[in-house]
Each structure stands twice: as C-alpha cells, then as structure tokens.
Design a protein around this motif. Structure first.
Motif, PDB file in Angstrom:
ATOM      1  N   LYS A 157      -3.057  17.586   3.580  1.00  0.00           N
ATOM      2  CA  LYS A 157      -2.995  18.086   4.966  1.00  0.00           C
ATOM      3  C   LYS A 157      -2.049  17.223   5.811  1.00  0.00           C
ATOM      4  O   LYS A 157      -1.433  17.697   6.759  1.00  0.00           O
ATOM      5  CB  LYS A 157      -4.407  18.072   5.559  1.00  0.00           C
ATOM      6  N   TRP A 158      -1.937  15.933   5.449  1.00  0.00           N
ATOM      7  CA  TRP A 158      -1.135  14.977   6.225  1.00  0.00           C
ATOM      8  C   TRP A 158       0.250  14.746   5.614  1.00  0.00           C
ATOM      9  O   TRP A 158       0.930  13.775   5.957  1.00  0.00           O
ATOM     10  CB  TRP A 158      -1.869  13.635   6.306  1.00  0.00           C
ATOM     11  N   ALA A 159       0.688  15.638   4.736  1.00  0.00           N
ATOM     12  CA  ALA A 159       1.927  15.407   3.972  1.00  0.00           C
ATOM     13  C   ALA A 159       3.148  15.180   4.861  1.00  0.00           C
ATOM     14  O   ALA A 159       4.004  14.356   4.547  1.00  0.00           O
ATOM     15  CB  ALA A 159       2.180  16.576   3.022  1.00  0.00           C
ATOM     16  N   LYS A 160       3.229  15.892   5.975  1.00  0.00           N
ATOM     17  CA  LYS A 160       4.406  15.755   6.838  1.00  0.00           C
ATOM     18  C   LYS A 160       4.441  14.401   7.539  1.00  0.00           C
ATOM     19  O   LYS A 160       5.494  13.928   7.942  1.00  0.00           O
ATOM     20  CB  LYS A 160       4.431  16.879   7.875  1.00  0.00           C
ATOM     21  N   VAL A 161       3.279  13.800   7.695  1.00  0.00           N
ATOM     22  CA  VAL A 161       3.194  12.509   8.381  1.00  0.00           C
ATOM     23  C   VAL A 161       3.303  11.347   7.399  1.00  0.00           C
ATOM     24  O   VAL A 161       3.851  10.293   7.709  1.00  0.00           O
ATOM     25  CB  VAL A 161       1.858  12.408   9.165  1.00  0.00           C
ATOM     26  N   GLY A 162       2.782  11.550   6.172  1.00  0.00           N
ATOM     27  CA  GLY A 162       2.825  10.495   5.161  1.00  0.00           C
ATOM     28  C   GLY A 162       1.666   9.528   5.229  1.00  0.00           C
ATOM     29  O   GLY A 162       1.596   8.570   4.453  1.00  0.00           O
ATOM     30  N   LEU A 208       1.748  10.992  -4.755  1.00  0.00           N
ATOM     31  CA  LEU A 208       1.425   9.591  -5.011  1.00  0.00           C
ATOM     32  C   LEU A 208       0.658   9.105  -3.792  1.00  0.00           C
ATOM     33  O   LEU A 208       1.164   9.202  -2.665  1.00  0.00           O
ATOM     34  CB  LEU A 208       2.698   8.755  -5.183  1.00  0.00           C
ATOM     35  N   ILE A 209      -0.575   8.613  -3.989  1.00  0.00           N
ATOM     36  CA  ILE A 209      -1.366   8.173  -2.844  1.00  0.00           C
ATOM     37  C   ILE A 209      -1.983   6.801  -3.106  1.00  0.00           C
ATOM     38  O   ILE A 209      -2.106   6.357  -4.247  1.00  0.00           O
ATOM     39  CB  ILE A 209      -2.491   9.182  -2.487  1.00  0.00           C
ATOM     40  N   ASN A 210      -2.343   6.124  -2.035  1.00  0.00           N
ATOM     41  CA  ASN A 210      -3.161   4.913  -2.129  1.00  0.00           C
ATOM     42  C   ASN A 210      -3.960   4.824  -0.836  1.00  0.00           C
ATOM     43  O   ASN A 210      -3.694   5.569   0.119  1.00  0.00           O
ATOM     44  CB  ASN A 210      -2.306   3.655  -2.357  1.00  0.00           C
ATOM     45  N   TYR A 211      -4.945   3.941  -0.814  1.00  0.00           N
ATOM     46  CA  TYR A 211      -5.752   3.833   0.397  1.00  0.00           C
ATOM     47  C   TYR A 211      -5.859   2.387   0.862  1.00  0.00           C
ATOM     48  O   TYR A 211      -5.641   1.450   0.097  1.00  0.00           O
ATOM     49  CB  TYR A 211      -7.161   4.414   0.174  1.00  0.00           C
ATOM     50  N   GLU A 212      -6.167   2.247   2.127  1.00  0.00           N
ATOM     51  CA  GLU A 212      -6.435   0.928   2.708  1.00  0.00           C
ATOM     52  C   GLU A 212      -7.766   0.987   3.429  1.00  0.00           C
ATOM     53  O   GLU A 212      -8.123   2.010   4.019  1.00  0.00           O
ATOM     54  CB  GLU A 212      -5.329   0.528   3.687  1.00  0.00           C
ATOM     55  N   GLN A 213      -8.500  -0.118   3.357  1.00  0.00           N
ATOM     56  CA  GLN A 213      -9.782  -0.179   4.052  1.00  0.00           C
ATOM     57  C   GLN A 213      -9.641  -0.997   5.330  1.00  0.00           C
ATOM     58  O   GLN A 213      -8.791  -1.870   5.433  1.00  0.00           O
ATOM     59  CB  GLN A 213     -10.851  -0.780   3.148  1.00  0.00           C
ATOM     60  N   HIS A 214     -10.468  -0.680   6.298  1.00  0.00           N
ATOM     61  CA  HIS A 214     -10.452  -1.370   7.585  1.00  0.00           C
ATOM     62  C   HIS A 214     -11.856  -1.903   7.855  1.00  0.00           C
ATOM     63  O   HIS A 214     -12.846  -1.219   7.588  1.00  0.00           O
ATOM     64  CB  HIS A 214     -10.017  -0.416   8.699  1.00  0.00           C
ATOM     65  N   LYS A 215     -11.911  -3.116   8.377  1.00  0.00           N
ATOM     66  CA  LYS A 215     -13.207  -3.788   8.540  1.00  0.00           C
ATOM     67  C   LYS A 215     -13.502  -4.114   9.998  1.00  0.00           C
ATOM     68  O   LYS A 215     -12.592  -4.305  10.808  1.00  0.00           O
ATOM     69  CB  LYS A 215     -13.233  -5.099   7.739  1.00  0.00           C
ATOM     70  N   GLY A 217     -15.554  -7.182  11.273  1.00  0.00           N
ATOM     71  CA  GLY A 217     -16.184  -8.364  10.674  1.00  0.00           C
ATOM     72  C   GLY A 217     -16.015  -8.301   9.173  1.00  0.00           C
ATOM     73  O   GLY A 217     -14.908  -8.112   8.661  1.00  0.00           O
ATOM     74  N   ARG A 218     -17.129  -8.386   8.456  1.00  0.00           N
ATOM     75  CA  ARG A 218     -17.075  -8.309   6.987  1.00  0.00           C
ATOM     76  C   ARG A 218     -17.389  -6.922   6.452  1.00  0.00           C
ATOM     77  O   ARG A 218     -17.358  -6.693   5.245  1.00  0.00           O
ATOM     78  CB  ARG A 218     -18.089  -9.308   6.390  1.00  0.00           C
ATOM     79  N   THR A 219     -17.721  -6.013   7.349  1.00  0.00           N
ATOM     80  CA  THR A 219     -18.142  -4.676   6.920  1.00  0.00           C
ATOM     81  C   THR A 219     -16.979  -3.696   6.914  1.00  0.00           C
ATOM     82  O   THR A 219     -16.257  -3.575   7.911  1.00  0.00           O
ATOM     83  CB  THR A 219     -19.244  -4.137   7.860  1.00  0.00           C
ATOM     84  N   VAL A 220     -16.803  -2.988   5.795  1.00  0.00           N
ATOM     85  CA  VAL A 220     -15.788  -1.930   5.719  1.00  0.00           C
ATOM     86  C   VAL A 220     -16.309  -0.725   6.497  1.00  0.00           C
ATOM     87  O   VAL A 220     -17.387  -0.203   6.210  1.00  0.00           O
ATOM     88  CB  VAL A 220     -15.505  -1.530   4.255  1.00  0.00           C
ATOM     89  N   THR A 221     -15.541  -0.297   7.489  1.00  0.00           N
ATOM     90  CA  THR A 221     -15.991   0.811   8.349  1.00  0.00           C
ATOM     91  C   THR A 221     -15.126   2.059   8.222  1.00  0.00           C
ATOM     92  O   THR A 221     -15.595   3.168   8.458  1.00  0.00           O
ATOM     93  CB  THR A 221     -15.987   0.381   9.827  1.00  0.00           C
ATOM     94  N   HIS A 222     -13.846   1.881   7.871  1.00  0.00           N
ATOM     95  CA  HIS A 222     -12.914   3.007   7.827  1.00  0.00           C
ATOM     96  C   HIS A 222     -11.988   2.908   6.608  1.00  0.00           C
ATOM     97  O   HIS A 222     -11.755   1.813   6.083  1.00  0.00           O
ATOM     98  CB  HIS A 222     -12.014   3.045   9.074  1.00  0.00           C
ATOM     99  N   PHE A 223     -11.439   4.056   6.215  1.00  0.00           N
ATOM    100  CA  PHE A 223     -10.380   4.134   5.207  1.00  0.00           C
ATOM    101  C   PHE A 223      -9.258   5.015   5.744  1.00  0.00           C
ATOM    102  O   PHE A 223      -9.509   5.975   6.479  1.00  0.00           O
ATOM    103  CB  PHE A 223     -10.883   4.780   3.909  1.00  0.00           C
ATOM    104  N   HIS A 224      -8.016   4.679   5.365  1.00  0.00           N
ATOM    105  CA  HIS A 224      -6.951   5.644   5.564  1.00  0.00           C
ATOM    106  C   HIS A 224      -6.141   5.715   4.274  1.00  0.00           C
ATOM    107  O   HIS A 224      -6.192   4.806   3.438  1.00  0.00           O
ATOM    108  CB  HIS A 224      -6.066   5.300   6.780  1.00  0.00           C
ATOM    109  N   PHE A 225      -5.380   6.805   4.107  1.00  0.00           N
ATOM    110  CA  PHE A 225      -4.618   7.039   2.884  1.00  0.00           C
ATOM    111  C   PHE A 225      -3.143   7.210   3.217  1.00  0.00           C
ATOM    112  O   PHE A 225      -2.781   7.883   4.185  1.00  0.00           O
ATOM    113  CB  PHE A 225      -5.127   8.298   2.172  1.00  0.00           C
ATOM    114  N   ASP A 226      -2.284   6.575   2.418  1.00  0.00           N
ATOM    115  CA  ASP A 226      -0.834   6.782   2.498  1.00  0.00           C
ATOM    116  C   ASP A 226      -0.442   7.720   1.365  1.00  0.00           C
ATOM    117  O   ASP A 226      -1.013   7.653   0.264  1.00  0.00           O
ATOM    118  CB  ASP A 226      -0.088   5.452   2.341  1.00  0.00           C
TER     119      ASP A 226
END
Length: 279
Positions: A157-162, A208-215, A217-226
């Motif tokens: 869905k986000w292909a145009k944005v990357g 081709l995709i990968n993801y990054e996590q966002h924290k 403090g020490r807790t992972v709260t969000h993910f985004h994908f490139d």
C-alpha cells in the motif's frame, strides 16, 4: 501472459487496513474470489462467484489432491469469518464488523466453490477511486504463511512512498490476525511472525522489505517497514547509465525512493515504476 500472471487484486485501503484472522487457505480463496468477482458485470451480493478447483490449483501451484481438501476446508470456515474496519456513519467515525460472504456452496461433483460476497466487500473491491491498493495475485501465490500475505498487503500500500507509517504493536497484531494469546512477547512476534514473513516476501515476491522497531524506554511500542521493488534495485545502475547517455535528449527518468540519485543528477526527475523507464 497467462491468466495466473494477469489476476489483479484491488482493495480499498479500508480493507487493506482491516483487522481479521483468516488462514492461508481462506485468504487464498478470498483473494481469488475478489479477482474473479471484479471481472463480473454489475457485481452484487446476488452474483455467484465460481471458483473451480483447476483455477485454484493453477493459481497457487498445489497438488490436485490437496486442492479439493483446501477448498472444502475453506468453504466450511469462511462463512463464519469476520473483519473489522474503520468506517463512518452519518458523518461520524465508526467501526464496522462485517462478514466476507453471505453464502457459500461447495459443489462436490464439479470440484467447485460458489460464493456470494458481502455488500461491504463488494463496495471495497469494485469502486474505482483513490485510496485503493492494487497488486498482482501472483506475487503472494507462492507464500506458505498467512502472515506473509497480510504483511505484503500492508506494505505494498505504501509502495509509492517507500516507507510505511509507524504501526503500534497492538495495531500490527490486529492487522496480521494474531490472537491475544499468540506471540505475547515482542521477541516472539519478531522471531516467529515478522522475521519469517519478511524473509518469505523478499524471496518470493517483487518486493524487498525490512522493518525497524521504535521504543519508549526499553519497551518496543511501534514498527515501521521500508520497501522497494526489486526491479528498481536490480536495474538501478543500468537506468543511471541510460540517463547519463541520453542526457542530451532530455529523457526524464524516475528512480523512486532514491533521493541521493535525484540530488546527484540535479534537475532531472528520477522516476521508475517496477523497472520500466517512464519518459
């Protein structure tokens, strides 16, 4: 081009972003139903959508004995399945819970499933306007994990944005159809769901995709994908060379998701769609 290669899944983004839990077989059946249903004239909840075992087998490249078993299993389960999506009512934001089908029949003698789509599904796959996501059904046909299919839909869905927006852990779990008692820790979610789905998408699709996590403090709260299309990565050098060679003719080429290249070549607009140079 074969029918298998041509089938196009088109879904309103509300359906892409919906929360539901379908098995791999149920997702396969519904995606095929959507592609076949869109070809019908005046698609309505009274339109019978026939899915023949041969069509299902050819699309997903599975054994004949497995085909009948999967169709019977899916036709038994799909009627009770629901999805939840963001909606509006009288100008107010709302959440709607809907079924996928109104009725489904397995015709044993013909090895065929006949289903009638729910009006909400029809509305989300047949209205041609903005806020739709399209992709070739073939891109997800070889997946063996239901999570790979859903993750592919969410990111393409986000292909145009990357790059996708940031999904909260809970939102991502809901969209992937993960029950509350499954993969409770983020470590298990990453290891058993995301890592495996990312690997399968990268191996078997056009992305081709990968993801990054966002924290916090020490807790992972969000993910985004490139993400990017493989054709862009594979053909990048060739495209840039072509740009340099043809510069006098003022060919305009776009290489999406690559600001460095855009900056390097100054005024040229760099745009590439699935490996095809656009002039």
């Amino acid at each position: 081009t074969t029918a298998r290669e041509k089938r196009l899944v088109v879904k309103h983004n509300s359906l892409i972003d919906a929360c539901f839990n379908l098995s791999l077989v149920e997702q396969r059946l519904m995606l095929l139903a959507i592609t076949i249903g869109r070809e019908a004239q005046d698609l309505s909840s009274d339109t019978p959508i026939e899915i023949k075992a041969a069509t299902y087998r050819e699309q997903y490249e599975i054994d004949q004995s497995e085909t009948y078993k999967q169709l019977i299993e899916a036709s038994r389960q799909i009627f009770s399945r629901q999805f939840t999506y963001l909606d509006s009512y009288s100008g107010n934001s709302a959440i709607t819970v809907s079924r996928w089908v109104n009725e489904i029949t397995y015709v044993e003698d013909k090895g065929m499933v006949v289903l009638y789509l729910n009006r909400n599904v029809i509305d989300m796959v047949s209205r041609l306007e903005e806020q739709f996501t399209r992709y070739k059904l073939m891109q997800v046909s070889r997946f063996k994990s239901k999570y790979s299919v859903r993750l592919y839909e969410l990111v393409v869905k986000w292909a145009k944005v990357g790059k996708t927006h940031q999904y909260t852990v809970e939102d991502l779990r809901g969209k992937l159809g993960i029950d509350e008692n499954e993969y409770k820790s983020v470590a298990y979610l990453k290891r058993d769901v995301l890592d495996k789905a990312v690997k399968e998408i990268n191996q078997k699709s056009d992305l081709l995709i990968n993801y990054e996590q966002h924290k916090q403090g020490r807790t992972v709260t969000h993910f985004h994908f490139d993400l990017q299309f493989k054709a862009i990565e594979e053909n990048k050098e060739k495209i840039i060379q072509e740009l340099v060679k043809q510069k006098e003719n003022k060919i305009i080429i776009i290489v999406t998701h690559d600001e460095k290249m855009a900056n390097m070549y100054g005024d040229e607009i760099l745009l590439l769609e699935k490996g095809k140079i656009k002039k």
